[in-house]
Motif scaffolding. Structure first.
Motif, PDB file in Angstrom:
ATOM      1  N   UNK A  42       0.775  -1.191  -0.225  1.00 43.49           N
ATOM      2  CA  UNK A  42       0.193   0.074   0.158  1.00 43.49           C
ATOM      3  C   UNK A  42       0.773   1.211  -0.096  1.00 43.49           C
ATOM      4  N   UNK A  43       2.121   1.008   0.561  1.00 41.67           N
ATOM      5  CA  UNK A  43       2.968   2.545   0.263  1.00 41.67           C
ATOM      6  C   UNK A  43       3.936   2.290  -0.903  1.00 41.67           C
TER       7      UNK A  43
ATOM      8  N   UNK B  19       4.099  -6.860  -8.771  1.00 43.75           N
ATOM      9  CA  UNK B  19       2.860  -6.642  -9.909  1.00 43.75           C
ATOM     10  C   UNK B  19       3.150  -5.313 -10.620  1.00 43.75           C
ATOM     11  N   UNK B  20       3.422  -4.220  -9.801  1.00 40.31           N
ATOM     12  CA  UNK B  20       3.717  -2.769 -10.001  1.00 40.31           C
ATOM     13  C   UNK B  20       2.549  -2.210 -10.688  1.00 40.31           C
TER      14      UNK B  20
END
Length: 158
Positions: free
Chosen positions: A111-112, A117-118
């Motif tokens: 989340x950060x 998967x990018x």
């Protein structure tokens, strides 16, 4: 009483696990569901097999497994994959499940910072459409739009 004992032994034979051909199941998944065209079967013949397995599923090659079928996407636009193993015992099955869950956690990111998967679409897929499921000593990781149906198909094998 010998007959009664034999009956008890055969009833308690829950350790006789149903044998499932994971390669055949993997082929059936590819016929039934759509996966990315760049999904690669990880076999020792694959040029970067040991390196990619160590980087993406660390510890799995160190395990003594009955069966291992790994299909991974080796580019950042990762629109899904599936992997399955048959461990020799429940402890190894649990370890394989941990390795698979770590793959999902890494691909989805925290989340950060972005995960493996990018890109937004694949990240969303890994966040919401990835599952690890265990049936006895069999463990499957699946990431894809049809993951819940694939989990049902996997569970129906047992």
């Amino acid at each position: 009483s010998a007959l009664l004992l034999a009956g008890l032994l055969s009833c308690s034979g829950g350790s006789q696990e149903k044998q499932v051909d994971l390669s055949a199941f993997a082929k059936s998944l590819q016929e039934k569901y759509e996966f990315a065209s760049y999904l690669t079967e990880m076999t020792p013949e694959y040029p970067y097999y040991e390196q990619d397995m160590a980087n993406n599923l660390p510890g799995l090659l160190d395990m003594d497994l009955e069966q291992m079928v790994i299909y991974m996407t080796m580019i950042t636009l990762n629109n899904g994959e599936f992997s399955m193993v048959q461990a020799k015992n429940p402890q190894d099955a649990a370890k394989a499940a941990e390795i698979f869950q770590a793959r999902i956690d890494y691909m989805a990111g925290d989340g950060e910072s972005p995960g493996g998967a990018f890109y937004p679409g694949p990240t969303e897929l890994w966040l919401n459409s990835a599952r690890v499921v265990t049936q006895g000593n069999y463990v499957m990781l699946v990431c894809g739009d049809d993951c819940d149906q694939i989990v049902e198909d996997f569970n129906a094998l047992f």
